[in-house]
Design an enzyme around this catalytic site. Sequence first.
Site, PDB file in Angstrom:
ATOM      1  N   ASN A   4       0.856  -1.192   0.000  1.00 15.16           N
ATOM      2  CA  ASN A   4       0.000   0.000   0.000  1.00 15.16           C
ATOM      3  C   ASN A   4       0.886   1.235   0.000  1.00 15.16           C
ATOM      4  OD1 ASN A   4      -2.911  -0.997   0.365  1.00 15.16           O
ATOM      5  ND2 ASN A   4      -1.718  -2.211   1.827  1.00 15.16           N
ATOM      6  N   GLU A   5       1.153   1.704  -1.192  1.00 13.58           N
ATOM      7  CA  GLU A   5       2.075   2.828  -1.357  1.00 13.58           C
ATOM      8  C   GLU A   5       1.390   4.136  -0.956  1.00 13.58           C
ATOM      9  OE1 GLU A   5       5.001   2.200  -1.660  1.00 13.58           O
ATOM     10  OE2 GLU A   5       5.523   0.821  -3.278  1.00 13.58           O
ATOM     11  N   PRO A   6       2.181   5.212  -0.774  1.00 16.40           N
ATOM     12  CA  PRO A   6       1.588   6.497  -0.407  1.00 16.40           C
ATOM     13  C   PRO A   6       0.396   6.837  -1.308  1.00 16.40           C
ATOM     14  CG  PRO A   6       3.951   6.652  -0.380  1.00 16.40           C
ATOM     15  CD  PRO A   6       3.638   5.276  -0.875  1.00 16.40           C
ATOM     16  N   SER A  51      -2.542   5.384  -0.612  1.00 14.26           N
ATOM     17  CA  SER A  51      -3.527   4.330  -0.314  1.00 14.26           C
ATOM     18  C   SER A  51      -4.445   4.810   0.805  1.00 14.26           C
ATOM     19  CB  SER A  51      -2.823   3.051   0.155  1.00 14.26           C
ATOM     20  OG  SER A  51      -1.963   2.583  -0.841  1.00 14.26           O
ATOM     21  N   THR A 105      10.289   1.992  -3.796  1.00  9.30           N
ATOM     22  CA  THR A 105      10.120   0.566  -3.526  1.00  9.30           C
ATOM     23  C   THR A 105      10.785  -0.266  -4.620  1.00  9.30           C
ATOM     24  OG1 THR A 105       8.026   1.039  -2.452  1.00  9.30           O
ATOM     25  CG2 THR A 105       8.366  -1.233  -3.181  1.00  9.30           C
TER      26      THR A 105
END
Length: 646
Positions: free
Chosen positions: A171-173, A175, A190
């Site tokens: 869940n990347e920034p 999310s 990432t």
Amino acid sequence: MKTTGGIESSLTLPVSPLNRFERVPIQIVESAESASRLVAGEIARLIRLKQKLGQRTVLGLATGSTPLAVYRELVRLHREEGLSFRDVVTFNLDEYFPMSQSQTQSYRWFMDEHLFRHIDIPVEHTHVPDGQIPSQEVPHTCQAYEKAILAVGGIDLQILGIGRTGHIGFNEPGSTRRSRTRLITLDHVTRRDNAPNFPRGDMVPHQALTMGIATILEARRILLLAFGEHKADTIYQSFEQEPSATIPASFLQEHDNVCVILDAGASLRLTRVRTPWLTGPLADLGLVWDDPMIRRAVVWLATGKNKPLLKLTDSDYNEKGLDELLANHGPAYNINLKVFRAIQNTITGWPSGRPNELAGKEPRRIVVFSPHPDDDVISMGGTLLRLAEQGHEVHVAHQVTGSMSVSDQAIDRYIRFSRESLRITASNDRPTTIPRADELSPEQLRSLKFLIRQIEAVHAASVCQIPEKRLHFLALPFYETGRITKSPVGAQDVKIVMDLLDSIKPHQIYAAGDLADPHGTHYLCLQAVVAALQQLSQREWMKDCTPWLYRGAWQSWDIHEIDMAVPLSPGELMRKRRAIFQHETQKDQVMFLADDQREFWQRAEERARDMARFYDKLGLAEYEALETFARLRIETMSETPSIIAI
Ligand code: F6R
């Protein structure tokens, strides 16, 4: 105390003033190994308790380097203590997309390799999102994953790591709190962090399937682990700041049964660790205003106020929460002067002792441990030069081969050169015997890569006036897995380091305290040195031996941590640059440089210049550059190197 399925957790912390800045329970433990034992212990208790009740345990699992020791411990508990996983069901957080399960980079492969195939879990109980489905099936597969979790009654215990972007799962920034299992595009940070697991950086998939934040928050109990200084900033933002989608892990603040377990490195940015005086009277926290604490607080104050040390006033102390320090040790001028003198005393152009101190003594024998073959010159090239020029016997011990960070293109270049030079120099009837790069076995390739790095190190050392006979290529076995994931440091690694030290009997040892390197090699290298020194502590020569830690490419010391600062002249800085330049193959390793795209020589130079500027701003002498060191205190050494440099 919180319970998970009726089980008491040894990890849930009572709220104390110490952690009133922290918005979730956080436990700082001695080392990644002890954290992993705690977590594996909690998992084992839960499984056993639920087995007694005739229930199955549903675990949420993560991949990556963080949970590896937990899995090792679970495998041990299975083999040695009869822990059975027959009634355990698992759901992994994520999988790259697209990704075939048979690929060694797949998370299915990771879980089989590190856990599933070593325990008695039925394969149909293990779930990892399927990265090999066609794109059109993604929405349906994601919904099915959520349903499968619900069908077994939800996750009892979820294990999480955390990415430097603040991601949990993938869940990347951005999310949201309500996100569910879905396809997501990976953040470039990432992809860069994960690149070393792939043959080439550009082969990291751009997308992944991941459980959502809402999916994760539905687990009844959550344990997040984070190890290493490179996670410290993200941890601070996740758990001491308002929750926000910019740092998705911060949503864990909304969970009422979460515990975050950190090693010393990952905890460094927490208020209670970084600026404990802001949490209340130090005595309440079991801390005292000793010299190191005073130095730390005053440097912090001067930096915040943007003032030289000697200009700090009583009101500066009071305004910034240092009233207790001022009341007990003030007035400001006295404290300022004490700290000023202490920092001034760290500066020396004679890192191994002034001529008058050494009069009548033999030249000092010095061993510099360099994790990779270039860390010595990157981090302390100027000091190396000084030590050699001041007539000392300087040995450099290159701990690992560094073969992982030589690209195939570099090998190709060297092989071409060798083939062509053979053709040019050989007599006509002698065949060219060097095979092409693509004809070599992986072992041969690794050996050639090591050879290149050795030759580069010899040239770099000669720029620093260190002869080849004083270089020791230890090729520690823990590194030689052929993969980015390293083995733990073992007895053989430690013995190699001990034998070297015993044969040289050094007066000074320098080791890398740069623990934020992305793949943990420096950490493991320091562990080998620490373990060796512990075992050698009764040797006669150890009584006259001072161990130091240096930092360079990946981090700098905070000023209060520095025990020795060696000034470099502009000329010395240029020679250091020339030494770093000898490591030509490292120039094309941009993928390994994580966020910082500058080359190593640029970073090393800017770090050393910044340090000099910092000393200058505090009102000390103005130098071109400074290389800085912290004493490695053997008496306080534990199995965690990250807490040594205090
Ligand atoms: C892995 C995962 C990620 C990792 C995170 C940290 O399944 O979901 O969130 O936990 O990227 O990775 P490491 O542990 O390698 O630092």
